[in-house]
Design a protein around this motif. Structure first.
Motif, short mmCIF file in Angstrom:
data_model
loop_
_atom_site.label_atom_id
_atom_site.label_comp_id
_atom_site.label_asym_id
_atom_site.label_seq_id
_atom_site.Cartn_x
_atom_site.Cartn_y
_atom_site.Cartn_z
N ALA A 1 -10.29 3.77 14.19
CA ALA A 1 -10.71 2.43 14.30
C ALA A 1 -9.79 1.48 13.27
N VAL A 2 -9.11 0.59 13.99
CA VAL A 2 -8.26 0.00 13.16
C VAL A 2 -8.77 -1.34 12.58
N ARG A 3 -8.70 -1.30 11.32
CA ARG A 3 -9.66 -2.47 10.74
C ARG A 3 -8.90 -3.35 10.17
N ALA A 4 -7.72 -3.18 9.58
CA ALA A 4 -7.14 -4.39 8.66
C ALA A 4 -5.63 -4.31 8.96
N LEU A 5 -5.00 -5.34 8.54
CA LEU A 5 -3.64 -5.43 8.61
C LEU A 5 -2.99 -5.91 7.26
N VAL A 6 -2.16 -5.19 6.68
CA VAL A 6 -1.46 -5.62 5.23
C VAL A 6 -0.20 -6.07 5.65
N VAL A 7 0.14 -7.12 4.94
CA VAL A 7 1.43 -7.84 5.15
C VAL A 7 1.86 -8.37 3.68
N ILE A 8 3.01 -7.71 3.21
CA ILE A 8 3.69 -8.12 2.05
C ILE A 8 4.63 -9.13 2.04
N ASN A 9 4.63 -10.05 1.49
CA ASN A 9 5.14 -11.32 1.65
C ASN A 9 5.40 -12.29 0.36
N PRO A 10 6.45 -12.31 -0.44
CA PRO A 10 7.75 -11.71 -0.04
C PRO A 10 7.50 -10.13 0.11
N GLY A 11 8.46 -9.58 0.48
CA GLY A 11 8.43 -8.26 0.69
C GLY A 11 8.89 -7.17 -0.40
N ASN A 12 8.25 -6.28 -0.66
CA ASN A 12 8.77 -4.95 -1.50
C ASN A 12 8.72 -4.03 -0.64
N PRO A 13 9.91 -3.23 -0.58
CA PRO A 13 11.14 -3.33 -1.06
C PRO A 13 12.25 -4.11 -0.61
N THR A 14 11.82 -5.04 0.60
CA THR A 14 12.67 -5.47 1.58
C THR A 14 13.34 -6.69 1.21
N GLY A 15 12.53 -7.59 0.24
CA GLY A 15 12.72 -8.93 -0.15
C GLY A 15 12.89 -10.14 0.66
N GLN A 16 12.41 -10.01 1.96
CA GLN A 16 12.19 -11.22 2.83
C GLN A 16 11.11 -12.01 2.71
N VAL A 17 11.40 -13.35 2.86
CA VAL A 17 10.29 -14.23 2.89
C VAL A 17 10.04 -14.52 4.19
N LEU A 18 8.79 -14.31 4.75
CA LEU A 18 8.65 -14.57 6.10
C LEU A 18 8.54 -16.09 6.84
N SER A 19 9.02 -16.33 7.97
CA SER A 19 9.25 -17.76 8.24
C SER A 19 7.71 -18.13 8.64
N ARG A 20 7.35 -19.38 8.72
CA ARG A 20 6.10 -19.83 9.15
C ARG A 20 5.72 -19.33 10.51
N GLU A 21 6.67 -19.55 11.38
CA GLU A 21 6.64 -19.09 12.85
C GLU A 21 6.17 -17.56 12.97
N ASN A 22 6.76 -16.70 12.16
CA ASN A 22 6.55 -15.32 12.23
C ASN A 22 5.04 -15.00 11.67
N MET A 23 4.68 -15.92 10.59
CA MET A 23 3.23 -15.79 9.96
C MET A 23 2.26 -16.16 10.82
N GLU A 24 2.63 -17.33 11.78
CA GLU A 24 1.71 -17.73 12.75
C GLU A 24 1.39 -16.66 13.76
N GLU A 25 2.61 -16.07 14.23
CA GLU A 25 2.31 -14.69 15.17
C GLU A 25 1.52 -13.84 14.41
N ILE A 26 1.60 -13.47 13.32
CA ILE A 26 1.05 -12.28 12.82
C ILE A 26 -0.60 -12.79 12.75
N ILE A 27 -0.99 -14.00 12.39
CA ILE A 27 -2.33 -14.41 12.43
C ILE A 27 -3.03 -14.28 13.67
#
Ligand SMILES: Cc1ncc(COP(=O)(O)O)c(C=O)c1O
Length: 488
Positions: A219-245
């Protein structure tokens, strides 16, 4: 009669045997051993070990912010108030905080969710950050660092659902607090890969794949997003965040937004998930959310004082009560840590006595971050066989390294992952201690390492030269003709 151990590897809580935290793993153990050997005068091909395994700025020489330390010192020792060295705004701040402490002492327990004065301050900070989106102190839970409250929130998802074991979606690469804590709680990790070819963005397609595969058993319960990323260092675009939401909404997932690097951004605007959800309107502005912030990162970087918070939005009253009871069992986070959070949430403002020094100190921290991210990005992309996405924020670089087939073979013969082998050789030959990509997860067949980038300028230059020289020698040894001189 021989006294037997009552607790053994056979009867211990099995989950603990699956906890790994590569940031403090075997390569660091070896680095510490090498440090001891150097101290004893044993010859090495380097004169010092450079620890680049952990995002601990003060350990790398970043000086503390004076205002924070003065507040902490005065809160711990109010007698210092008579000193002419303590500015008036520090005294005023400490008066406010101690006014909320039982008998005016940081030695007394605070309420388990944290001091009211600090939680109020957190809510004001969030409102200002998010362009006025409402925030309530009742939604704020203070913790001994973000790790503490992340664990508390993940605990909510332990336990079977409709006969299926629980799963939480985490990014790969990820910060191993998540894999380690989920392992400890016996929660399955549903891994989704970040898209390295698109600057570590999240792809909706990949989120769906991960969810679908995990849902067969769990049963998949939750989604973790790391923004800005560790170890990857990216900052998500707003469009990408909307898709995730939208994805989280459609799949009925609770969103955990690890936003601890929000003050460590060099090149892009930061939008919190809370703000984006709010501005997307219904139904997304009615979703639950946990958003994490810490004083271990940002300009304060007070890792050792252990302070952070989670904002928990739109939780059902009974869930909130259960969480509060669980926090109550642990008494409260350290009150001196709460003082640090108070300073981070409301730093000195223009016109106040501490402001000029504060502004100069923060601006130096930000300048250093801009310089190091640019240096790391350019240097790593100059080394043949290395590639590195732009580093928008955080305090790390996570370059990809091509490891020749012969070196992979040599690693297999030693029963090691190729990137573990690479990082161990790097350490043995240069003294630079980084963390292999396998500690964070990576696509099969790709190899990376994570290095902290916040060393002093000379030390950082030394590290970058060490990477370039080591890699050239490594390619020469393992027969890759691309080994060539790198001008640096
Ligand atoms: C992405 C991320 N989340 C959470 C944490 C937890 O930090 P702390 O417990 O020190 O607040 C860290 C620490 O490095 C981190 O990198």
């Amino acid at each position: 009669m021989k006294l037997e151990n009552t607790i053994t590897a056979e009867n211990i809580n099995r989950n603990l045997l699956n906890v790994n935290y590569a940031v403090r793993g075997p390569i660091l153990d070896r680095a510490m051993q090498l440090e001891r050997e150097l101290e004893k005068g044993i010859e090495k091909p380097f004169d010092r070990v450079v620890r680049a395994n952990i995002g601990d700025c003060h350990a790398l020489g970043q000086p503390p912010i004076t205002f924070i330390r003065q507040v902490v010192a005065l809160a711990a020792c109010p007698e210092l108030a008579s000193s002419p060295d303590i500015p008036a705004d520090v005294k005023e701040r400490v008066r406010e905080i101690l006014g909320d402490c039982t008998r005016g002492s940081v030695g007394a327990y605070s309420p388990s969710l944290g001091l009211r004065v600090v939680r109020d301050r957190v809510a004001s900070y969030i409102r200002a950050r998010d362009g006025g989106v409402p925030a309530s102190p009742d939604d704020v839970v203070l913790g001994a660092g973000a790790s503490d409250v992340i664990k508390t929130v993940l605990t909510l998802f332990a336990g079977d659902q409709g006969g299926k074991p629980p799963a939480v979606m985490i990014p790969i690469p990820q910060y191993p607090l998540f894999s380690g804590t989920l392992a400890e709680l016996g929660i399955t990790m549903a891994e989704y890969y970040l898209d390295e070819e698109h600057e570590w963005a999240l792809s909706r397609f990949e989120l769906e794949r991960s969810w679908r595969e995990a849902s067969e058993q769990c049963a998949v319960r939750a989604l973790v997003v790391i923004n800005p990323g560790n170890p990857t260092g990216q900052v998500l675009s707003r469009e990408n965040m909307e898709e995730i939401i939208k994805f989280a909404y459609e799949r009925g997932l609770f969103l955990l937004a690890d936003e601890v690097y929000q003050e460590n951004i060099v090149s892009k605007p930061f939008y919190s998930f809370k703000r984006v959800m709010h501005e997307m309107g219904a139904p997304y502005n009615r979703m639950e959310l946990a958003s994490f912030v810490t004083c271990s990162k940002g300009w304060a970087a007070e890792c050792g004082l252990r302070s952070g918070y989670v904002e928990l939005v739109r939780l059902q009253a009974r869930v909130r009560a259960a969480l509060q009871a669980a926090r109550g069992v642990m008494q409260c986070p350290t009150v001196l840590g709460q003082c640090v959070l108070d300073c981070v949430m409301k730093p000195p403002a223009p016109g106040e006595p501490s402001y000029p020094q504060f502004a100069a100190e923060v601006s130096e921290v930000q300048r250093t971050l801009r310089e190091r991210t640019a240096d790391a990005y350019h240097t790593f992309n100059q080394i043949p066989g290395y590639s590195c996405n732009p580093i928008d924020g955080s305090m790390f670089a996570f370059p990809r390294v091509e490891i020749p087939e012969r070196a992979q073979q040599a690693a297999r013969e030693l029963n090691m992952a190729p990137d573990d082998f690479y990082c161990l050789r790097l350490l043995e030959e240069t003294g630079v201690c980084v963390v292999p990509g396998s500690g964070f997860g990576q696509r099969p067949g790709t190899f990376h390492f994570r290095t902290t980038i916040l060393h002093t300028r000379d030390e950082f230059r030394h590290m970058l030269l060490s990477f370039a020289r080591f890699h050239r020698a490594f390619l020469q040894q393992y027969g890759d003709e691309r080994a060539m001189t790198v001008d640096m």
